[in-house]
Design an enzyme around this catalytic site. Structure first.
Site, PDB file in Angstrom:
ATOM      1  N   SER A 186      26.939  43.260  83.523  1.00  0.00           N
ATOM      2  CA  SER A 186      28.463  44.114  83.723  1.00  0.00           C
ATOM      3  C   SER A 186      29.341  43.785  82.132  1.00  0.00           C
ATOM      4  CB  SER A 186      28.643  42.232  83.613  1.00  0.00           C
ATOM      5  OG  SER A 186      30.751  41.584  83.968  1.00  0.00           O
ATOM      6  N   TYR A 244      30.743  32.812  81.768  1.00  0.00           N
ATOM      7  CA  TYR A 244      30.483  33.860  82.187  1.00  0.00           C
ATOM      8  C   TYR A 244      29.779  35.538  81.529  1.00  0.00           C
ATOM      9  CZ  TYR A 244      29.969  38.228  86.047  1.00  0.00           C
ATOM     10  OH  TYR A 244      29.843  39.554  86.273  1.00  0.00           O
TER      11      TYR A 244
END
Length: 251
Positions: free
Chosen positions: A144, A157
């Site tokens: 990501s 995250y």
């Protein structure tokens, strides 16, 4: 066109209910993939995903797999590889978590880290060794852009994805020259069920767009893929913004 790599015909998906993974598998089935193993926690959603792919003409079977059970990864994945060659392992499992809650409840934060990083390290190493043993194949790791630099809104995250990204890059270097190809995919904000209700970030993308980028990356044997591509120069700039300025940006 002759310089492009052939696309995989046999797939193992770790994270079989991932919307990005399923969009990618649908695209690869349309390009000739015929064998799909969807690995994930047994659930109606996993079975439904398998049925939807069978309807496209593929041989699809579900495999019980838990990212949080690393002791089971070797026997579970070993059984899949024992059935026959695997051209592509797609490592697609992960959880977004809830930053506000996870900061107050450290065990929830630990679960994000264990799923996105620890589980991926275990499964990635097992899959890489199996691919190396058979002498060919690709390992595609869904990372990501959140892992590129810590942001206040999702640093738990993001830190897990940063660890995953670094691990996958190193694994790709370790496997260079063995016949095994590792590709890291760095999407931005992807419009899925998991991000529904969250403020839409700039350069938002879709599972289908990620799938298209994965296909092109496999054909080109790319090592890193950004989705959308504009994120590559954007993040390169943001990486060098002074921290005192960066923390005030509306990111």
């Amino acid at each position: 066109m002759s310089d492009l790599e052939p696309l995989p015909r046999s797939l193992l998906v770790l994270g079989g209910t991932s919307e990005i993974a399923l969009a990618t598998v649908r695209r690869l089935i349309a390009r000739g993939a015929r064998t799909v193993r969807l690995a994930g926690r047994p659930s109606p959603a996993l079975e439904q995903a398998a049925r939807s792919l069978r309807a496209l003409g593929a041989d699809v079977r579900t495999v019980a797999f838990d990212a949080l059970g690393p002791e089971s990864h070797e026997p579970v994945l070993g059984e899949v590889f024992a059935e026959g060659g695997v051209d592509l392992v797609l490592l697609a499992f992960g959880i977004l978590g809830d930053q506000a809650h996870d900061e107050r409840e450290p065990l929830r934060a630990v679960r994000v880290a264990q799923t996105n990083y620890t589980g991926a390290v275990s499964a990635g190493l097992v899959a890489a060794r199996a691919l190396q043993t058979q002498g060919h194949g690709s390992l595609v790791v869904l990372s990501s852009v959140a892992g590129d630099r810590a942001r206040r809104v999702d640093f738990i995250y993001g830190s897990s994805k940063a660890g995953l990204d670094t691990f996958a890059q190193g694994l790709g270097d370790a496997l260079y020259g063995t016949g095994v190809h590792v590709m890291v995919v760095r999407p931005g904000f992807v419009l899925t069920r998991g991000t529904a209700g969250l403020p839409r970030a700039p350069f938002a993308t879709t599972p289908e767009a990620v799938a298209t980028a994965v296909e092109l990356g496999l054909r080109r044997r790319s090592e890193t893929v950004w989705v959308p591509g504009v994120l590559r120069p954007v993040t390169a700039v943001l990486r060098h913004v002074p921290r005192s300025v960066f923390r005030r940006l509306p990111l």
